[in-house]
Design a protein around this motif. Structure first.
Motif, PDB file in Angstrom:
ATOM      1  N   TYR A   1      36.760  36.519  37.989  1.00  0.00           N
ATOM      2  CA  TYR A   1      36.932  37.286  39.219  1.00  0.00           C
ATOM      3  C   TYR A   1      38.378  37.752  39.381  1.00  0.00           C
ATOM      4  CZ  TYR A   1      32.449  35.050  40.373  1.00  0.00           C
ATOM      5  OH  TYR A   1      31.140  34.604  40.360  1.00  0.00           O
ATOM      6  N   VAL A   2      39.309  36.844  39.133  1.00  0.00           N
ATOM      7  CA  VAL A   2      40.738  37.175  39.249  1.00  0.00           C
ATOM      8  C   VAL A   2      41.114  38.250  38.242  1.00  0.00           C
ATOM      9  CG1 VAL A   2      43.088  36.297  39.003  1.00  0.00           C
ATOM     10  CG2 VAL A   2      41.345  34.907  40.151  1.00  0.00           C
ATOM     11  N   LYS A   3      40.636  38.122  37.023  1.00  0.00           N
ATOM     12  CA  LYS A   3      40.929  39.123  35.994  1.00  0.00           C
ATOM     13  C   LYS A   3      40.419  40.507  36.417  1.00  0.00           C
ATOM     14  CE  LYS A   3      40.930  35.901  32.083  1.00  0.00           C
ATOM     15  NZ  LYS A   3      40.209  35.456  30.849  1.00  0.00           N
ATOM     16  N   ALA A   4      39.258  40.529  37.031  1.00  0.00           N
ATOM     17  CA  ALA A   4      38.683  41.805  37.479  1.00  0.00           C
ATOM     18  C   ALA A   4      39.546  42.431  38.569  1.00  0.00           C
ATOM     19  CB  ALA A   4      37.255  41.593  37.989  1.00  0.00           C
ATOM     20  N   VAL A   5      40.058  41.597  39.479  1.00  0.00           N
ATOM     21  CA  VAL A   5      40.911  42.112  40.565  1.00  0.00           C
ATOM     22  C   VAL A   5      42.228  42.640  40.002  1.00  0.00           C
ATOM     23  CG1 VAL A   5      42.212  41.485  42.634  1.00  0.00           C
ATOM     24  CG2 VAL A   5      39.875  40.644  42.331  1.00  0.00           C
ATOM     25  N   HIS A   6      42.857  41.887  39.105  1.00  0.00           N
ATOM     26  CA  HIS A   6      44.111  42.333  38.501  1.00  0.00           C
ATOM     27  C   HIS A   6      43.918  43.658  37.753  1.00  0.00           C
ATOM     28  CE1 HIS A   6      46.269  38.918  39.774  1.00  0.00           C
ATOM     29  NE2 HIS A   6      45.973  38.076  38.797  1.00  0.00           N
ATOM     30  N   LYS A   7      42.796  43.771  37.036  1.00  0.00           N
ATOM     31  CA  LYS A   7      42.519  44.989  36.267  1.00  0.00           C
ATOM     32  C   LYS A   7      42.352  46.187  37.194  1.00  0.00           C
ATOM     33  CE  LYS A   7      39.380  46.767  32.669  1.00  0.00           C
ATOM     34  NZ  LYS A   7      38.831  47.934  33.384  1.00  0.00           N
ATOM     35  N   LEU A   8      41.599  46.009  38.265  1.00  0.00           N
ATOM     36  CA  LEU A   8      41.385  47.106  39.215  1.00  0.00           C
ATOM     37  C   LEU A   8      42.707  47.507  39.877  1.00  0.00           C
ATOM     38  CD1 LEU A   8      39.396  48.947  40.764  1.00  0.00           C
ATOM     39  CD2 LEU A   8      39.255  47.138  42.490  1.00  0.00           C
ATOM     40  N   ALA A   9      43.505  46.525  40.253  1.00  0.00           N
ATOM     41  CA  ALA A   9      44.789  46.817  40.895  1.00  0.00           C
ATOM     42  C   ALA A   9      45.686  47.632  39.960  1.00  0.00           C
ATOM     43  CB  ALA A   9      45.484  45.524  41.303  1.00  0.00           C
ATOM     44  N   ALA A  10      45.702  47.260  38.684  1.00  0.00           N
ATOM     45  CA  ALA A  10      46.520  47.993  37.701  1.00  0.00           C
ATOM     46  C   ALA A  10      46.036  49.430  37.576  1.00  0.00           C
ATOM     47  CB  ALA A  10      46.469  47.278  36.357  1.00  0.00           C
ATOM     48  N   GLU A  11      44.727  49.621  37.578  1.00  0.00           N
ATOM     49  CA  GLU A  11      44.162  50.970  37.477  1.00  0.00           C
ATOM     50  C   GLU A  11      44.525  51.821  38.688  1.00  0.00           C
ATOM     51  OE1 GLU A  11      40.044  50.146  37.023  1.00  0.00           O
ATOM     52  OE2 GLU A  11      40.179  49.665  34.875  1.00  0.00           O
ATOM     53  N   GLN A  12      44.686  51.172  39.848  1.00  0.00           N
ATOM     54  CA  GLN A  12      45.002  51.887  41.090  1.00  0.00           C
ATOM     55  C   GLN A  12      46.502  51.960  41.356  1.00  0.00           C
ATOM     56  OE1 GLN A  12      42.854  49.898  44.243  1.00  0.00           O
ATOM     57  NE2 GLN A  12      40.874  50.739  43.613  1.00  0.00           N
ATOM     58  N   ASN A  13      47.308  51.415  40.429  1.00  0.00           N
ATOM     59  CA  ASN A  13      48.756  51.316  40.642  1.00  0.00           C
ATOM     60  C   ASN A  13      49.088  50.551  41.919  1.00  0.00           C
ATOM     61  OD1 ASN A  13      49.551  52.820  38.315  1.00  0.00           O
ATOM     62  ND2 ASN A  13      49.010  54.709  39.388  1.00  0.00           N
ATOM     63  N   SER A  14      48.281  49.536  42.194  1.00  0.00           N
ATOM     64  CA  SER A  14      48.502  48.665  43.346  1.00  0.00           C
ATOM     65  C   SER A  14      49.041  47.325  42.874  1.00  0.00           C
ATOM     66  CB  SER A  14      47.193  48.442  44.121  1.00  0.00           C
ATOM     67  OG  SER A  14      46.709  49.651  44.656  1.00  0.00           O
ATOM     68  N   GLU A  15      49.528  46.527  43.817  1.00  0.00           N
ATOM     69  CA  GLU A  15      50.018  45.188  43.517  1.00  0.00           C
ATOM     70  C   GLU A  15      48.863  44.194  43.629  1.00  0.00           C
ATOM     71  OE1 GLU A  15      53.238  44.402  42.796  1.00  0.00           O
ATOM     72  OE2 GLU A  15      54.028  46.433  43.052  1.00  0.00           O
ATOM     73  N   SER A  16      48.954  43.085  42.891  1.00  0.00           N
ATOM     74  CA  SER A  16      47.945  42.036  43.019  1.00  0.00           C
ATOM     75  C   SER A  16      48.585  40.675  42.778  1.00  0.00           C
ATOM     76  CB  SER A  16      46.787  42.252  42.037  1.00  0.00           C
ATOM     77  OG  SER A  16      47.234  42.209  40.696  1.00  0.00           O
ATOM     78  N   VAL A  17      48.102  39.676  43.500  1.00  0.00           N
ATOM     79  CA  VAL A  17      48.596  38.311  43.348  1.00  0.00           C
ATOM     80  C   VAL A  17      47.413  37.359  43.378  1.00  0.00           C
ATOM     81  CG1 VAL A  17      50.794  38.817  44.470  1.00  0.00           C
ATOM     82  CG2 VAL A  17      48.909  37.965  45.846  1.00  0.00           C
ATOM     83  N   LYS A  18      47.599  36.195  42.791  1.00  0.00           N
ATOM     84  CA  LYS A  18      46.587  35.137  42.875  1.00  0.00           C
ATOM     85  C   LYS A  18      47.117  34.064  43.809  1.00  0.00           C
ATOM     86  CE  LYS A  18      45.982  32.169  39.511  1.00  0.00           C
ATOM     87  NZ  LYS A  18      45.566  31.560  38.233  1.00  0.00           N
ATOM     88  N   ILE A  19      46.307  33.677  44.772  1.00  0.00           N
ATOM     89  CA  ILE A  19      46.708  32.655  45.735  1.00  0.00           C
ATOM     90  C   ILE A  19      45.577  31.671  45.932  1.00  0.00           C
ATOM     91  CG2 ILE A  19      48.240  34.231  47.000  1.00  0.00           C
ATOM     92  CD1 ILE A  19      45.959  34.314  49.163  1.00  0.00           C
ATOM     93  N   CYS A  20      45.900  30.521  46.485  1.00  0.00           N
ATOM     94  CA  CYS A  20      44.887  29.587  46.976  1.00  0.00           C
ATOM     95  C   CYS A  20      45.211  29.357  48.441  1.00  0.00           C
ATOM     96  CB  CYS A  20      44.909  28.273  46.198  1.00  0.00           C
ATOM     97  SG  CYS A  20      43.711  27.068  46.828  1.00  0.00           S
TER      98      CYS A  20
END
Length: 366
Positions: free
Chosen positions: A221-240
């Motif tokens: 799930y995290v990998k999918a979010v990071h990939k989408l963010a990169a495609e959109q030129n957006s920032e992404s972080v992983k948190i708990c």
């Protein structure tokens, strides 16, 4: 100026839990049911900056003032929010007031926590929220065009704004956010949107919310979010968010030790703020005196007079010059006096572009 961040996402993805953690206060409800957050919760949060600690150790001021971030926890959005579904439009209006958006996305499985759509699918969840934000902007532009059409009957100069609004509307109707509109930096578009801030024009930071086990590595799930963010030129972080909430009552030393045991170098707060600063092109400079050591937030590229205005408008209006020491030089030479003796204190004029970490003293006359 300061950084203003709205926390958005579907119900039950961890928004309010994250808000509790970020503000170090349990002032946002975090119940296991949709729409537990009725009114937007706001809090002012000090930005952690280790450079302030180093400056303070040398200057020994009476007080230290961090830069600040305003966080707004906004109730969970659902499909149809732009048409008033769920708690709808009232929350979309709150997002317009922020300068950036943290989009919390659930990236963990749990039978005990209800998902509004019945299953964990971060890409689907992201699409739901982003679609609602674009639809809200479409309504905003349609209303704007209607008003401009009436104005154009008595003022032909309005027509260029109408043309721009229609081109922007065509773009939004493809499902793409305003931040991807090719003419977003044009004078006409800026003029069009200065009084009607479009939600999808704001930078987005995707926060992939995992459980404790998910901090060890990136799940699918995290990998999918990071990939989408990169495609959109957006920032992404992983948190708990849950662990962040647990750490909220710890001292700085205890929190740092706990983060080390988890193999994490930064808290969720630090990650989100750092990504927010980067997404908005913000930096900090410092003033350092015996009364106060303070961080000031400005936009990257600002010249000295404009940077001085965040202290007081008179500083910009009556600007004469600025005395500047790079942060590294200030630390290396143990303060302003040492930096001056080493030839590291510079006098800069109105055209000086402030650098991140500059320690500055402004001279002005009004």
């Amino acid at each position: 100026m300061g950084l203003s961040i709205g926390i958005v996402g579907l119900p039950n993805v961890g928004k309010s839990t994250l808000f509790n953690a970020l503000t170090k206060a349990q002032n946002a409800a975090a119940a296991n049911y949709p729409f537990c957050t009725i009114e937007p919760n706001k809090a002012i949060v000090a930005v952690s900056d280790k450079r302030l600690d180093q400056l303070s150790a040398i200057v020994k001021p009476q007080r230290v003032q961090n830069a600040i971030v305003e966080f707004t926890d906004i109730a969970g959005l659902v499909r149809g929010a732009s048409k008033g579904e769920g708690l709808g439009n009232q929350f979309l209006s709150h997002i317009r007031e922020t300068s950036a958006i943290v989009h919390v996305v659930r990236c963990f499985e749990s039978e005990s926590i209800i998902h509004v759509d019945g299953s964990v699918d971060p890409l689907r969840d992201i699409e739901v929220i982003n679609t609602e934000l674009v639809l809200a902007d479409i309504q905003t532009l349609e209303n704007r065009i209607s008003r401009l059409d009436k104005q154009a009957r008595g003022d032909k100069k309005v027509q260029p704004l109408i043309d721009m609004a229609k081109r922007a509307l065509d773009h939004l109707n493809t499902g793409k956010p305003a931040i991807n509109f090719s003419e977003r930096e044009s004078d006409a578009f800026i003029d069009l949107t200065k009084d009607i801030p479009l939600i999808s024009l704001k930078p987005v930071i995707y926060a992939a919310n995992v459980d404790e086990e998910g901090l060890a590595g990136d799940n699918k799930y995290v990998k999918a979010v990071h990939k989408l963010a990169a495609e959109q030129n957006s920032e992404s972080v992983k948190i708990c968010a849950k662990i962040e909430e647990e750490m909220s009552g710890m001292s700085d030393e205890e929190r740092n030790e706990f983060l080390e045991t988890l193999g994490v170098s930064e808290s969720g707060l630090d990650q989100i703020i750092n990504h927010g600063y980067r997404a908005l092109g913000l930096i900090s400079y410092f003033t350092a005196g015996v009364k106060e050591v303070r961080a000031w937030t400005i936009e990257r590229g600002w010249k000295a007079p404009k940077a001085a205005s965040v202290i007081h408008n008179d500083f910009e209006r009556g600007f004469i010059r600025a005395e500047v020491v790079a942060y590294e030089d200030f630390i290396a030479h143990e303060g302003e006096s040492g930096a001056r003796n080493a030839g590291k204190l510079r006098t800069e004029g109105k055209e000086y572009v402030v650098s991140n970490g500059d320690v500055m003293h402004f001279l002005f006359n009004v």
